[in-house]
Design an enzyme around this catalytic site. Structure first.
Site, short mmCIF file in Angstrom:
data_model
loop_
_atom_site.label_atom_id
_atom_site.label_comp_id
_atom_site.label_asym_id
_atom_site.label_seq_id
_atom_site.Cartn_x
_atom_site.Cartn_y
_atom_site.Cartn_z
N GLY A 121 0.72 -1.19 -0.52
CA GLY A 121 0.30 0.28 -0.07
C GLY A 121 0.64 1.30 0.16
N SER A 122 2.25 1.17 -0.66
CA SER A 122 2.61 2.54 -0.72
C SER A 122 1.70 3.72 -1.36
CB SER A 122 4.14 2.29 -1.04
OG SER A 122 4.40 2.12 -2.36
N ASN A 123 1.51 3.45 -2.83
CA ASN A 123 0.39 4.08 -3.53
C ASN A 123 -0.98 4.23 -2.50
OD1 ASN A 123 1.41 4.74 -6.29
ND2 ASN A 123 1.91 2.06 -5.87
N HIS B 268 -0.87 1.02 -13.59
CA HIS B 268 0.10 0.51 -13.79
C HIS B 268 1.89 -0.13 -13.99
CE1 HIS B 268 0.64 -3.95 -16.01
NE2 HIS B 268 1.76 -3.46 -16.66
N MET C 151 -5.06 -6.68 -6.91
CA MET C 151 -4.39 -7.74 -7.53
C MET C 151 -5.94 -8.62 -7.94
SD MET C 151 -1.47 -7.59 -8.07
CE MET C 151 -0.34 -5.97 -7.57
N ASN D 204 -6.74 2.29 -12.84
CA ASN D 204 -5.54 1.51 -12.25
C ASN D 204 -4.22 2.28 -12.32
OD1 ASN D 204 -4.35 -0.52 -10.91
ND2 ASN D 204 -3.98 -1.55 -13.50
#
Ligand code: GAR
Length: 189
Positions: A12-14, A103, A84, A101
């Site tokens: 969860g760094s983003n 990527h 995921m 999203n």
């Protein structure tokens, strides 16, 4: 008040970076962080930042539970940040052009089923490309095929390790994802 839901499956760094970016914004709020992984570190980290969190089973993603939850919360934008599992069509049609999203490559390169996280970076290194980067896109019914909103590129130095590549790409993700979300949510008035 615009409301964002973040879906994440792992570290969860983003997600945390996005939460921090909007922390002092009075018009945009991260209303919930939800995960299909009960052990996901993102849930603990988001909790510490006083964000509502939710674990849901894969079944609850497709049986209408999540659709009902996000609809009843009046969520404006669903942000996938290392999420995921595939988003069901029911959610895609209810939140048309409101699910995005990120990527970790320059799509359409290194995308598709099974292409997530480290698999993407391995594939990039194997291809001997001179560049990689990030893609932020709308989510449609096919993996990584929704309309591209934004891409950013970085150079791959010769003999770059996978660890360095991940670091380089993550730093692009952290720099741009919150800003793109900000622009998008303001455009969707
Ligand atoms: C990110 O690099 C994101 O681009 C990737 O998972 C990582 C999650 O990192 N997503 C995909 O590969 C989706 N196909 P984080 O948990 O530290 O935010």
């Amino acid at each position: 008040m615009k409301k964002i839901c973040i879906l994440a499956s792992g570290n969860g760094s983003n997600a945390i970076n996005i939460i921090k970016y909007f922390q002092s914004n009075k018009n945009i709020r991260i209303s919930i962080v939800a995960s299909n992984n009960q052990e996901a570190k993102v849930l603990t980290k988001a909790n510490l930042l006083k964000i509502e969190t939710l674990y849901f089973s894969p079944e609850q993603l497709i049986n209408g539970f999540m659709l009902e939850k996000l609809t009843s919360m009046n969520i404006d934008l669903i942000v996938l940040a290392g999420f995921m599992i595939k988003i069901p069509n029911s959610l895609i049609s209810r939140f048309h052009n409101r699910i995005i999203n990120i990527h970790p490559s320059l799509l359409p390169l290194h995308g598709g089923k099974g292409m997530y996280g480290i698999n993407v970076h391995k594939s990039v290194l194997k291809s001997n490309s001179k560049y990689t980067g990030i893609t932020i896109h709308f989510v449609n019914q096919n993996y990584d095929e929704g309309k591209i909103i934004f891409q950013a590129k970085c150079k791959i130095k010769p003999k770059t390790s996978i660890k360095d590549l991940i670091k380089q790409v993550k730093s692009l993700e952290h720099k741009f994802y919150p800003k793109i979300i900000h622009t998008l949510i303001n455009e969707n008035n």
